[in-house]
Every structure is written in structure tokens, then in C-alpha cells.
Scaffold this active site. Structure first.
Site, PDB file in Angstrom:
ATOM      1  N   SER A  41      43.874  22.770 -37.209  1.00  0.00           N
ATOM      2  CA  SER A  41      42.905  22.503 -36.149  1.00  0.00           C
ATOM      3  C   SER A  41      43.357  23.251 -34.899  1.00  0.00           C
ATOM      4  O   SER A  41      44.492  23.731 -34.830  1.00  0.00           O
ATOM      5  CB  SER A  41      42.905  20.991 -35.889  1.00  0.00           C
ATOM      6  OG  SER A  41      42.385  20.673 -34.613  1.00  0.00           O
ATOM      7  N   TYR A  56      46.417  12.611 -34.546  1.00  0.00           N
ATOM      8  CA  TYR A  56      45.705  13.765 -35.115  1.00  0.00           C
ATOM      9  C   TYR A  56      46.473  15.054 -34.806  1.00  0.00           C
ATOM     10  O   TYR A  56      46.706  15.889 -35.687  1.00  0.00           O
ATOM     11  CB  TYR A  56      44.291  13.825 -34.539  1.00  0.00           C
ATOM     12  CG  TYR A  56      43.392  14.890 -35.147  1.00  0.00           C
ATOM     13  CD1 TYR A  56      42.715  14.641 -36.328  1.00  0.00           C
ATOM     14  CD2 TYR A  56      43.219  16.123 -34.521  1.00  0.00           C
ATOM     15  CE1 TYR A  56      41.873  15.608 -36.881  1.00  0.00           C
ATOM     16  CE2 TYR A  56      42.386  17.086 -35.065  1.00  0.00           C
ATOM     17  CZ  TYR A  56      41.705  16.822 -36.241  1.00  0.00           C
ATOM     18  OH  TYR A  56      40.885  17.783 -36.786  1.00  0.00           O
TER      19      TYR A  56
HETATM   20  P1  NDP Z   1      33.935  15.380 -42.106  1.00  0.00           P
HETATM   21  O1  NDP Z   1      34.108  14.019 -41.558  1.00  0.00           O
HETATM   22  O2  NDP Z   1      32.578  15.958 -42.259  1.00  0.00           O
HETATM   23  O3  NDP Z   1      34.699  15.517 -43.476  1.00  0.00           O
HETATM   24  C1  NDP Z   1      35.892  14.843 -43.766  1.00  0.00           C
HETATM   25  C2  NDP Z   1      36.045  14.832 -45.264  1.00  0.00           C
HETATM   26  O4  NDP Z   1      37.281  14.210 -45.613  1.00  0.00           O
HETATM   27  C3  NDP Z   1      34.929  14.075 -45.942  1.00  0.00           C
HETATM   28  O5  NDP Z   1      34.545  14.814 -47.080  1.00  0.00           O
HETATM   29  C4  NDP Z   1      35.588  12.767 -46.330  1.00  0.00           C
HETATM   30  O6  NDP Z   1      34.968  12.258 -47.506  1.00  0.00           O
HETATM   31  C5  NDP Z   1      37.026  13.217 -46.595  1.00  0.00           C
HETATM   32  N1  NDP Z   1      38.001  12.149 -46.432  1.00  0.00           N
HETATM   33  C6  NDP Z   1      38.355  11.518 -45.284  1.00  0.00           C
HETATM   34  N2  NDP Z   1      39.268  10.572 -45.546  1.00  0.00           N
HETATM   35  C7  NDP Z   1      39.503  10.608 -46.880  1.00  0.00           C
HETATM   36  C8  NDP Z   1      40.337   9.859 -47.747  1.00  0.00           C
HETATM   37  N3  NDP Z   1      41.133   8.875 -47.314  1.00  0.00           N
HETATM   38  N4  NDP Z   1      40.316  10.159 -49.073  1.00  0.00           N
HETATM   39  C9  NDP Z   1      39.504  11.130 -49.530  1.00  0.00           C
HETATM   40  N5  NDP Z   1      38.704  11.872 -48.766  1.00  0.00           N
HETATM   41  C10 NDP Z   1      38.703  11.614 -47.442  1.00  0.00           C
HETATM   42  O7  NDP Z   1      34.819  16.300 -41.126  1.00  0.00           O
HETATM   43  P2  NDP Z   1      35.064  17.860 -41.037  1.00  0.00           P
HETATM   44  O8  NDP Z   1      34.360  18.607 -42.085  1.00  0.00           O
HETATM   45  O9  NDP Z   1      34.865  18.211 -39.631  1.00  0.00           O
HETATM   46  O10 NDP Z   1      36.624  17.897 -41.290  1.00  0.00           O
HETATM   47  C11 NDP Z   1      37.239  18.527 -42.412  1.00  0.00           C
HETATM   48  C12 NDP Z   1      38.656  18.975 -42.019  1.00  0.00           C
HETATM   49  O11 NDP Z   1      38.559  19.944 -40.976  1.00  0.00           O
HETATM   50  C13 NDP Z   1      39.514  17.838 -41.468  1.00  0.00           C
HETATM   51  O12 NDP Z   1      40.838  18.020 -41.914  1.00  0.00           O
HETATM   52  C14 NDP Z   1      39.423  18.044 -39.976  1.00  0.00           C
HETATM   53  O13 NDP Z   1      40.536  17.520 -39.300  1.00  0.00           O
HETATM   54  C15 NDP Z   1      39.381  19.561 -39.916  1.00  0.00           C
HETATM   55  N6  NDP Z   1      38.870  20.095 -38.654  1.00  0.00           N
HETATM   56  C16 NDP Z   1      37.587  19.897 -38.237  1.00  0.00           C
HETATM   57  C17 NDP Z   1      37.128  20.487 -37.073  1.00  0.00           C
HETATM   58  C18 NDP Z   1      35.740  20.345 -36.590  1.00  0.00           C
HETATM   59  O14 NDP Z   1      35.448  20.834 -35.474  1.00  0.00           O
HETATM   60  N7  NDP Z   1      34.838  19.746 -37.337  1.00  0.00           N
HETATM   61  C19 NDP Z   1      38.019  21.294 -36.238  1.00  0.00           C
HETATM   62  C20 NDP Z   1      39.327  21.456 -36.780  1.00  0.00           C
HETATM   63  C21 NDP Z   1      39.737  20.875 -37.937  1.00  0.00           C
HETATM   64  P3  NDP Z   1      34.707  10.665 -47.748  1.00  0.00           P
HETATM   65  O15 NDP Z   1      34.266  10.104 -46.451  1.00  0.00           O
HETATM   66  O16 NDP Z   1      33.700  10.627 -48.832  1.00  0.00           O
HETATM   67  O17 NDP Z   1      36.038  10.149 -48.200  1.00  0.00           O
END
Ligand code: NDP
Length: 251
Positions: free
Chosen positions: A141, A154
Site C-alpha cells: 500500500s 494497517y
Molecule cells: P476489498 O475490501 O474490495 O477487498 C478485500 C478482499 O479481501 C475481499 O475479497 C475480501 O473478501 C478479502 N478478505 C478480507 N478479509 C479476509 C479474510 N479474513 N479471509 C479471506 N478473505 C478476506 O478491498 P481492496 O480491493 O481495496 O483491497 C485489496 C488489497 O489491496 C488489500 O490488501 C488492501 O489493503 C490493498 N490496498 C488497497 C488500496 C485501495 O486504495 N483500495 C490501496 C492500497 C492497498 P471477503 O470479504 O469475501 O472475505
């Protein structure tokens, strides 16, 4: 030589059922890979597998559970017949002042964002080693680089992702496993839609600071996922690539 061709390759994308994970999964599918996507929400899993046009299976798993995480990796390798690519993308955030976190909240963020990436990588290692190589992509990130007052766990998890990437890259280079990190800028997903509710003025500040003048979209991450998954990146390991519209270059 087709450096961006993933035909015959199999990938597991954690958190591949939405947001950035799905954007990356779509890139990998378009380049010819077959996929497993892993997440907790069965409805989102099913919809994403459908969106990937029959190239994907889905696995319901809470990656904070060590044994379930290891089993999900093994299940992906077994169902796809191999495992060449692991994208450690699942992540979450809880935003508040550092002094207000409970230890449970700290652990929830660290277990989801950092520990699950370590455990899944450990579980993927024997599959990749046996196959003569592999690719691991860890999602960091901007908080891997910068601080913010409302992201203590985070930021710690995402800083840790970069150092974990370097450790695995140096350890497993001998096995022809390349391990790299991607550092997304501000991308429009469920996670950041919540951030915009939690943090006043965030939307405007991101627009003002991002030289590209826009929020990123999950599709913006598709190309880097393909690059880091194919022979195009066979001599690239241990790096952290910002995909941020210039956010981290801005002084
Ligand atoms: P979303 O919330 O859209 O996606 C998060 C994903 O992680 C979902 O598919 C969720 O699926 C899964 N997830 C969360 N917790 C668990 C768990 N305990 N077990 C299994 N699956 C899990 O967020 P983003 O797409 O934005 O984030 C994806 C990655 O990118 C993350 O690591 C985030 O920190 C990183 N990121 C995002 C940024 C942004 O601007 N959006 C910037 C920088 C980094 P489900 O809920 O079905 O479990």
C-alpha cells in the site's frame, strides 16, 4: 518467447472476489491462467468466479485461521492441478487513533494483511519448489511507504509486507521463485469507499495529490499482475512496485 503469456499456469488470488484482487484475477485470466479465488463471502465468490468466465474456481475461507489458510492453498493446487502463482491480496483496515485500538483489532488487521500472506506463502512453497519455480505477489500500500494518523496496524502490516517480500525473495531465489510486492495508490473499491466515509476530505485530498488526477480502478492493477506472474519478470525479485498514478513520486 511470449513473456506475458500465462497459458497453462494456475494462480490463487486471495481476496479475489472483489476490488483489486478481482482486477488482478481478470488480468491473469485474460493472459491465459486458470484461477482459484479465495474469500469468506460465498455470494461474492460465486459472482467473481462467474465474472472470470469459467476460468476460476472459488474457495470459501477465512485466511486468519492458519489451518484453513494452508488447506485453501493445498485445495487450489489440487483442484487446478498445479500452483504457479500466489497473489496475497486479502486485506482489511480499521481506522482510528492509535491509542484507541484494542489488541483484538490490532491482531485482526495484522492476521488478515500480513500473517495470512506469510502462511499462504509457506503453504505454496512446496508446490512451487516441486514445479521448478513460481511467482508470489504481495499487496502492500502507500502505507508501506508513508504514515497516517489513523492506520497504526494497517501501516505496520503493509510495511511488514515489503520486508516479508524481500525475505522470501532472497530465500527462495534458488528455487526460481520470484517474490515481489505491488503498492497500489488510492483505488476505488469497497475498502476505500468506507475510508471516504470514515475520513473527512479524503476524496479531495487524494485527487489533489495524485498527478494522474483520478482515483485508480481495479483494472489498473491487471497489467502489473500479469508482468509479475509471467516470464517477463523472471529476473525481477524482492521489489515493491507502486501503481499509484504518481502519488508516491509527488513531493
Ligand atoms: P476489498 O475490501 O474490495 O477487498 C478485500 C478482499 O479481501 C475481499 O475479497 C475480501 O473478501 C478479502 N478478505 C478480507 N478479509 C479476509 C479474510 N479474513 N479471509 C479471506 N478473505 C478476506 O478491498 P481492496 O480491493 O481495496 O483491497 C485489496 C488489497 O489491496 C488489500 O490488501 C488492501 O489493503 C490493498 N490496498 C488497497 C488500496 C485501495 O486504495 N483500495 C490501496 C492500497 C492497498 P471477503 O470479504 O469475501 O472475505
Amino acid at each position: 518467447m511470449k513473456p506475458f503469456d500465462l497459458t497453462g499456469k494456475a494462480a490463487l488470488v486471495t481476496g479475489g472476489n472483489g476490488g483489486i484482487g478481482l482486477g488482478m484475477a481478470q488480468g491473469l485470466a485474460a493472459a491465459g491462467a486458470t484461477l482459484a479465488i479465495a474469500g469468506r463471502d460465498e455470494k461474492k465468490n460465486a459472482a467473481a468466479a462467474k465474472a472470470l468466465g469459467g476460468r476460476a474456481i472459488s474457495i470459501k475461507v477465512d485466511l486468519r485461521d492458519e489451518n484453513a489458510c494452508r488447506a485453501a492453498v493445498d485445495q487450489a493446487a489440487q483442484k487446478l492441478g498445479r500452483l504457479d502463482i500466489l497473489v496475497n491480496n486479502a486485506g482489511t483496515n480499521i481506522r482510528k487513533a492509535p491509542q484507541d485500538y484494542t489488541l483484538e483489532e490490532w491482531r485482526l488487521v495484522l492476521d488478515t494483511n500480513l500473517t495470512s500472506a506469510f502462511v499462504a506463502s509457506q503453504a505454496a512453497y512446496p508446490h512451487m519448489q516441486r514445479a521448478g519455480g513460481g511467482k508470489i505477489i504481495n499487496i502492500g500500500s502507500m502505507m508501506s511507504l508513508f504514515g497516517a494518523s489513523f492506520v497504526a496496524p494497517y501501516g505496520a502490516s503493509k510495511g511488514g509486507i515489503v520486508q516479508l517480500t524481500k525475505a522470501l525473495a532472497t530465500a527462495w531465489a534458488k528455487d526460481n521463485i520470484q517474490v515481489n510486492a505491488v503498492l497500489p495508490g488510492w483505488i476505488d473499491t469497497a475498502l476505500t469507499r468506507q475510508a471516504r466515509k470514515d475520513v473527512a476530505g479524503l476524496h479531495e485530498r487524494v485527487l489533489a495529490r495524485t498527478p494522474a488526477g483520478r482515483w485508480g480502478a481495479p483494472e489498473d492493477l491487471a497489467g502489473v499482475a500479469v508482468f509479475l506472474s509471467g516470464s517477463s519478470s523472471d529476473f525481477v525479485t524482492g521489489v515493491a512496485i507502486p501503481v499509484d498514478g504518481g502519488y508516491s513520486a509527488q513531493g
